[in-house]
Design a protein around this motif. Sequence first.
Motif, PDB file in Angstrom:
ATOM      1  N   UNK A 176       0.811  -1.219   0.000  1.00 41.08           N
ATOM      2  CA  UNK A 176       0.000   0.000   0.000  1.00 41.08           C
ATOM      3  C   UNK A 176       0.845   1.269   0.000  1.00 41.08           C
ATOM      4  N   UNK A 177       2.104   1.156   0.454  1.00 35.87           N
ATOM      5  CA  UNK A 177       2.960   2.334   0.520  1.00 35.87           C
ATOM      6  C   UNK A 177       3.926   2.442  -0.635  1.00 35.87           C
ATOM      7  N   UNK A 178       4.949   1.599  -0.645  1.00 38.81           N
ATOM      8  CA  UNK A 178       5.997   1.683  -1.666  1.00 38.81           C
ATOM      9  C   UNK A 178       5.469   1.421  -3.070  1.00 38.81           C
ATOM     10  N   UNK A 179       4.573   0.438  -3.199  1.00 34.31           N
ATOM     11  CA  UNK A 179       4.125   0.057  -4.543  1.00 34.31           C
ATOM     12  C   UNK A 179       2.929   0.894  -5.010  1.00 34.31           C
ATOM     13  N   UNK A 180       1.785   0.770  -4.321  1.00 38.08           N
ATOM     14  CA  UNK A 180       0.586   1.479  -4.769  1.00 38.08           C
ATOM     15  C   UNK A 180       0.599   2.961  -4.388  1.00 38.08           C
ATOM     16  N   UNK A 181       1.374   3.318  -3.369  1.00 33.71           N
ATOM     17  CA  UNK A 181       1.438   4.699  -2.881  1.00 33.71           C
ATOM     18  C   UNK A 181       0.035   5.254  -2.590  1.00 33.71           C
ATOM     19  N   UNK A 195      -3.135   6.944  -1.266  1.00 33.93           N
ATOM     20  CA  UNK A 195      -3.432   8.190  -0.580  1.00 33.93           C
ATOM     21  C   UNK A 195      -4.848   8.181  -0.044  1.00 33.93           C
ATOM     22  N   UNK A 196      -5.382   9.342   0.242  1.00 31.39           N
ATOM     23  CA  UNK A 196      -6.745   9.468   0.748  1.00 31.39           C
ATOM     24  C   UNK A 196      -7.748   9.281  -0.393  1.00 31.39           C
ATOM     25  N   UNK A 197      -9.014   8.973  -0.027  1.00 33.99           N
ATOM     26  CA  UNK A 197     -10.054   8.915  -1.066  1.00 33.99           C
ATOM     27  C   UNK A 197     -10.206  10.272  -1.739  1.00 33.99           C
ATOM     28  N   UNK A 198      -9.794  10.368  -2.971  1.00 33.04           N
ATOM     29  CA  UNK A 198      -9.837  11.638  -3.694  1.00 33.04           C
ATOM     30  C   UNK A 198      -9.748  11.351  -5.181  1.00 33.04           C
ATOM     31  N   UNK A 199      -9.885  12.384  -5.970  1.00 35.60           N
ATOM     32  CA  UNK A 199      -9.685  12.249  -7.413  1.00 35.60           C
ATOM     33  C   UNK A 199      -8.236  12.630  -7.687  1.00 35.60           C
ATOM     34  N   UNK A 200      -7.379  11.639  -7.729  1.00 41.27           N
ATOM     35  CA  UNK A 200      -5.947  11.885  -7.866  1.00 41.27           C
ATOM     36  C   UNK A 200      -5.526  11.869  -9.337  1.00 41.27           C
ATOM     37  N   UNK A 201      -4.581  12.733  -9.658  1.00 42.75           N
ATOM     38  CA  UNK A 201      -4.000  12.749 -11.003  1.00 42.75           C
ATOM     39  C   UNK A 201      -2.522  12.361 -10.969  1.00 42.75           C
ATOM     40  N   UNK A 202      -2.072  11.909  -9.807  1.00 39.07           N
ATOM     41  CA  UNK A 202      -0.666  11.522  -9.648  1.00 39.07           C
ATOM     42  C   UNK A 202      -0.474  10.081 -10.104  1.00 39.07           C
ATOM     43  N   UNK A 203       0.172   9.910 -11.247  1.00 40.16           N
ATOM     44  CA  UNK A 203       0.382   8.577 -11.817  1.00 40.16           C
ATOM     45  C   UNK A 203       1.548   7.878 -11.105  1.00 40.16           C
ATOM     46  N   UNK A 226      -6.802   4.154 -12.467  1.00 39.98           N
ATOM     47  CA  UNK A 226      -6.343   3.101 -11.564  1.00 39.98           C
ATOM     48  C   UNK A 226      -4.822   2.931 -11.474  1.00 39.98           C
ATOM     49  N   UNK A 227      -4.084   3.820 -12.124  1.00 39.45           N
ATOM     50  CA  UNK A 227      -2.634   3.812 -11.913  1.00 39.45           C
ATOM     51  C   UNK A 227      -2.211   5.018 -11.087  1.00 39.45           C
ATOM     52  N   UNK A 228      -3.188   5.664 -10.435  1.00 46.35           N
ATOM     53  CA  UNK A 228      -2.916   6.829  -9.600  1.00 46.35           C
ATOM     54  C   UNK A 228      -2.812   6.426  -8.129  1.00 46.35           C
ATOM     55  N   UNK A 229      -2.507   7.376  -7.292  1.00 51.51           N
ATOM     56  CA  UNK A 229      -2.356   7.104  -5.863  1.00 51.51           C
ATOM     57  C   UNK A 229      -3.695   6.777  -5.188  1.00 51.51           C
ATOM     58  N   UNK A 230      -4.798   7.080  -5.850  1.00 58.59           N
ATOM     59  CA  UNK A 230      -6.114   6.710  -5.311  1.00 58.59           C
ATOM     60  C   UNK A 230      -6.681   5.497  -6.036  1.00 58.59           C
ATOM     61  N   UNK A 231      -5.856   4.833  -6.834  1.00 56.27           N
ATOM     62  CA  UNK A 231      -6.323   3.727  -7.659  1.00 56.27           C
ATOM     63  C   UNK A 231      -6.926   2.573  -6.882  1.00 56.27           C
ATOM     64  N   UNK A 232      -6.287   2.179  -5.770  1.00 60.11           N
ATOM     65  CA  UNK A 232      -6.777   1.041  -4.988  1.00 60.11           C
ATOM     66  C   UNK A 232      -8.154   1.329  -4.409  1.00 60.11           C
TER      67      UNK A 232
END
Length: 517
Positions: A139-144, A146-154, A381-387
Amino acid sequence: MATPSNAPVATENRETWTSNTGFILAAVGSAVGLGNIWRFPGVAYESGGGAFMIPYLCALLTAGIPILFLDYAIGHRYRAAAPLAYRRIRKPAEALGWFQILLSFVIAVYYAAVIAWAMSYFVFAFDLSWGQDTLAFFVGDYLQVGDPEISTTIVPGIAIPLVITWVAVLIAIALGVAKGVEKVNVLFIPLLFVAFIGLVIRALTLPGALDGLTEFFTPDWAALGDLDVWIAAYSQIFFSLSIAFGIMVTYASFQRRKANMTSSGLVVAFANSSFELLAGIGVFATLGFMAHQQSTQVSELEGLTGPILSFVTFPAVINEMPGGTIFGVVFFASLIMAGFTSIISILLGVAASVGEKFGLGWRTSAVSVSAVCAVLSIGLFSTTSGLIALDTVDQFANNVGIVLSAIVMTVLLVWVYRRGELLRQHLNAVSTFKVGKWWIVLIGFVGPVFLVIMLVQKLVSLVSEGYEGYPGWYVGLFGWGTVVFVIVMAAILTAIPWKGRDQADFRPWPELEEEHR
């Protein structure tokens, strides 16, 4: 069987599976997916252990196989993917077909991300890159995460294998039914079973394996009096067989006219259940080893189901296991094969539906659908909120969307359009295993009753409790929004005039007396 005077019109030109074996392997490949490996063992364990097999078998016989037969009958008789097949029954029913296909579209978009995770972990397994704290790594190193949000960080580590996944899916779909999808399944399904049997044999030789199996199979007979256990059994069977969201309708439409549909369905259903049981044995033998290493009980372990089982618990076990590297490589290769054979089956239905509706060539349709899916998949689904997004969309697409689809399908066909007897006659006309009137009772009453109970229970829970403590706006957007999106788009696609040939002159084969009543 003699060819009747009303044989299929000469204008029909539809690709078919090269053999019944090819069809069966493809259908098994669709049914046997990631859920068989990470969902069934945990559900069985939490629902009575060995006693769970009783409601599981009841669910298989009274809902799973009957509704699988229903999907087969629709696709095989009306020779089209779900929207056109339902349109050929009654034009307004086309909307149900699009509802099912759009569910497949949504599932494919996030399912690819899990395959990408498995690809990454396949590489990690060679040197156990996940380290000792497998949860923190996942959840940290791999998926990174974050909080439930609309993330754009790939996250590049997810995006790269996700692109590879979509390229492979595009190639398999673009090659067509026989040269692409069938060949992939003919290669992967035997390999998957051999690989997994090898994993199970290895797991059974580990210290503590017997303790794990004892924990898994020890029956809790009191659980049979719990309605939730029976609902869990029907839910597991229902989701694991790939029924009621257009996949098997499409697969059956590519089957040859003279095909043994019910016998093939029995092989597929029991092969799927056999794999689930095999997965349960392998998983709990491995968990028994883990408990032995930690001097605890299996019941005290965490992460016994879902992605956490595959990407956190199993890597932790592999760290402790003699020869763990080989076990890990084979395990994640198995996940990739199970996931890939499932996602191409999902996309096959979407591509076929779009091609038939808009008059597109097969490759044009395959490329267009795969490209749209890939863009959405990578962007969401490749963003920090993907999971978190994946977890939410999956919950609503499966537990609300597909269950609703099955209820509408069975009620519409049996009670509104009165096609149950016609479809039963069709199955009997082309199959050696005959289905009696009991089949109509199962798909028209028993199945819908359990499905309605499942849906109401889930809706009450989601409305009153929310989902996983996520913010209301987030669940509304990615959860309820998914269901609304599917419904609205189904209506829009139904309203668009057919640009392809809707084949109004299509004549089902064989001619049945019930058709004219």
